[in-house]
Motif scaffolding. Sequence first.
Motif, PDB file in Angstrom:
ATOM      1  N   ASP A  30       0.955  -1.116  -0.065  1.00  0.00           N
ATOM      2  CA  ASP A  30       0.113  -0.175   0.054  1.00  0.00           C
ATOM      3  C   ASP A  30       0.869   1.201  -0.060  1.00  0.00           C
ATOM      4  O   ASP A  30       0.293   2.602   0.412  1.00  0.00           O
ATOM      5  CB  ASP A  30      -0.872   0.096   1.160  1.00  0.00           C
ATOM      6  N   TYR A  31       2.174   1.096  -0.479  1.00  0.00           N
ATOM      7  CA  TYR A  31       2.887   2.224  -0.568  1.00  0.00           C
ATOM      8  C   TYR A  31       3.882   2.457  -1.684  1.00  0.00           C
ATOM      9  O   TYR A  31       4.286   1.300  -2.177  1.00  0.00           O
ATOM     10  CB  TYR A  31       3.743   2.480   1.069  1.00  0.00           C
ATOM     11  N   SER A  56       2.019  12.330   0.061  1.00  0.00           N
ATOM     12  CA  SER A  56       0.904  11.132   0.674  1.00  0.00           C
ATOM     13  C   SER A  56      -0.499  11.872   0.569  1.00  0.00           C
ATOM     14  O   SER A  56      -1.320  10.839   0.477  1.00  0.00           O
ATOM     15  CB  SER A  56       1.420  10.900   1.842  1.00  0.00           C
ATOM     16  N   LYS A  57      -0.578  12.923   1.115  1.00  0.00           N
ATOM     17  CA  LYS A  57      -1.994  13.700   1.027  1.00  0.00           C
ATOM     18  C   LYS A  57      -2.685  13.622  -0.117  1.00  0.00           C
ATOM     19  O   LYS A  57      -4.040  13.190  -0.542  1.00  0.00           O
ATOM     20  CB  LYS A  57      -2.154  14.938   1.837  1.00  0.00           C
ATOM     21  N   THR A  59      -1.843  12.056  -3.139  1.00  0.00           N
ATOM     22  CA  THR A  59      -2.064  10.870  -3.905  1.00  0.00           C
ATOM     23  C   THR A  59      -2.919   9.657  -3.020  1.00  0.00           C
ATOM     24  O   THR A  59      -3.336   8.752  -3.512  1.00  0.00           O
ATOM     25  CB  THR A  59      -0.711  10.108  -4.190  1.00  0.00           C
ATOM     26  N   LYS A  60      -3.113  10.092  -1.613  1.00  0.00           N
ATOM     27  CA  LYS A  60      -3.830   8.930  -0.688  1.00  0.00           C
ATOM     28  C   LYS A  60      -2.971   7.823  -0.758  1.00  0.00           C
ATOM     29  O   LYS A  60      -3.501   6.548  -0.569  1.00  0.00           O
ATOM     30  CB  LYS A  60      -5.313   8.912  -1.223  1.00  0.00           C
ATOM     31  N   LYS A  61      -1.677   7.750  -0.664  1.00  0.00           N
ATOM     32  CA  LYS A  61      -0.791   6.739  -0.553  1.00  0.00           C
ATOM     33  C   LYS A  61       0.257   7.158   0.293  1.00  0.00           C
ATOM     34  O   LYS A  61       0.665   8.024   0.300  1.00  0.00           O
ATOM     35  CB  LYS A  61      -0.224   6.241  -2.026  1.00  0.00           C
ATOM     36  N   LYS A  62       0.771   5.753   1.232  1.00  0.00           N
ATOM     37  CA  LYS A  62       1.664   6.210   1.934  1.00  0.00           C
ATOM     38  C   LYS A  62       3.111   6.078   1.050  1.00  0.00           C
ATOM     39  O   LYS A  62       3.102   5.638   0.098  1.00  0.00           O
ATOM     40  CB  LYS A  62       1.913   5.053   3.018  1.00  0.00           C
TER      41      LYS A  62
END
Length: 133
Positions: A30-31, A56-57, A59-62
């Motif tokens: 998930d990243y 991260s914010k 793309t909504k990805k870690k």
Amino acid sequence: MKYSNETIQQINLFEQLTHSKVKDIFYHEDYFLFIVQENQGAKAIGKQGKNAKLFSKLTKKKIKIVEFNEDKVKFINGLIYPLHADSIDDKGKFIEVHANTSTKALLIGRDGKNVKFYNTVLQKYFHAELKVL
């Protein structure tokens, strides 16, 4: 290696936000794992993690940012961070990582997924394999 349009867009967005040069990008679970050029790790992360948090914010990805280093041991230390190995020995084609039991379990991962991912990254740059002992 060919990148999809989406991957190229992720790299461009990351470079625009951080003003650092991306050497490579990998996707694991998930990243995103960004490999940046030498001496650009701090620049990519930003003060108090500002750049990393913003990307991260958006793309909504870690994300995880690792600074590339020609020295295999230093590169692996960055790759496995925040985990800490007791010792890392470069044996040419194999890189042995010695760690305590709990760290060893996290390095290997369920069904060996983490060590397989680390090996994918290491094969690309050093043609070496990680062994967790």
